[in-house]
Design an enzyme around this catalytic site. Structure first.
Site, PDB file in Angstrom:
ATOM      1  N   PRO A  10       0.743  -1.241   0.066  1.00 51.44           N
ATOM      2  CA  PRO A  10       0.020  -0.007  -0.051  1.00 51.44           C
ATOM      3  C   PRO A  10       0.837   1.142   0.065  1.00 51.44           C
ATOM      4  CG  PRO A  10      -0.650  -1.650   1.581  1.00 51.44           C
ATOM      5  CD  PRO A  10       0.482  -2.145   1.398  1.00 51.44           C
ATOM      6  N   GLU A  11       0.601   2.308  -1.027  1.00 46.31           N
ATOM      7  CA  GLU A  11       1.254   3.610  -0.984  1.00 46.31           C
ATOM      8  C   GLU A  11       0.320   4.535  -0.391  1.00 46.31           C
ATOM      9  OE1 GLU A  11       4.456   3.472  -1.568  1.00 46.31           O
ATOM     10  OE2 GLU A  11       4.545   1.784  -2.464  1.00 46.31           O
TER      11      GLU A  11
END
Length: 266
Positions: free
Chosen positions: A2-3
């Site tokens: 996840p960014e």
């Protein structure tokens, strides 16, 4: 992994619990990226949630101490009803008066810990890409004399945080900049264009709920939708959506880097 958009989507999704009190904490597995603090439950039981924010890719839940959560490779943080039945990999459950905040992480690369102050912990991270401080002047000054490829520099968390592989590929495409261009060679106008495109790509991704890649889920346990709007990432050999030239996959520092050799010819 996840960014920034995925983490921001989660942060937005759990805002309803601000003002709630953590009545209890259940630890089902005491070791993630590193062992959980033995006093995690005792420290947070009875704590009132003052705010929930994001710094880089960390979720910061502020109480009398700061609860820091990093989703790692496969972590997800979801709100569940009180009658929720825990499933495999539900490692930490925060009990509230009318909800459960559940941290699930199959690969156990995430982090859950409390700190009296997060300043030192997060001090080495760069500026936020959606902030006013991230502008053409900042990027031009940062790229000065740096020969590293511009794609690698943008992914360096010391420069700017949270712009992962997917989003930097997309932003460089829209800015018409070749990913392996030496960072110092960017003009002031190119820096301005790239900053604008990074902000636009991230904003769009947040609005769409993040990506659908791998195990990512929103706080309501639904998948993101940004992957439907990708122009180059993961499209090796497919025609460019703007000029029909086949998309190329270039390896930079071992990472797949997708770009259009025609649209990004500079």
């Amino acid at each position: 992994m996840p960014e920034l958009p995925e983490v921001q989507t989660v942060v937005s999704g759990i805002q309803p619990i601000v003002g709630s009190t953590i009545t209890d904490v259940t630890v089902n597995f005491p070791k993630l990226r590193k062992p959980l603090q033995k006093d995690l439950a005792s420290e947070l039981s009875g704590a009132k949630i003052i705010s929930i924010t994001r710094r880089a890719k960390f979720i910061v839940i502020k109480t009398h101490v700061d609860l820091i959560i990093h989703l790692g490779m496969s972590g997800k943080l979801t709100l569940q009803e009180l009658n929720y039945q825990p499933i495999k990999h539900d490692h930490v459950i925060f009990h509230l008066a009318d909800k459960l905040l559940v941290y699930n992480d199959p690969r156990r690369f995430g982090m859950v810990s409390w700190h009296t102050c997060t300043t030192d912990l997060l001090a080495h991270y760069g500026i936020e890409p959606l902030s006013k401080a991230f502008n053409a002047e900042y990027l031009k000054n940062y790229t000065h004399k740096k020969t590293t490829p511009i794609k690698n520099l943008i992914m360096d968390q010391r420069c700017v945080v949270g712009v992962g592989n997917i989003y930097v590929c997309e932003a460089l495409f829209h800015a018409h900049i070749k990913p392996d261009l030496p960072a110092h060679s960017l003009s002031k106008e190119q820096c301005k264009q790239l900053v604008t495109c990074i902000k636009q790509v991230l904003d769009q991704a947040i609005q769409q709920g993040g990506t659908t890649l791998k195990d990512y889920r929103t706080a309501s346990d639904t998948m993101g939708y940004f992957q439907q709007r990708l122009y180059v990432y993961g499209r090796e050999g497919q025609p460019c959506l703007k000029c029909t030239t086949p998309i190329i996959n270039l390896k930079l520092s071992g990472r797949s880097t997708f770009y259009c050799p025609e649209c990004q010819s500079l």
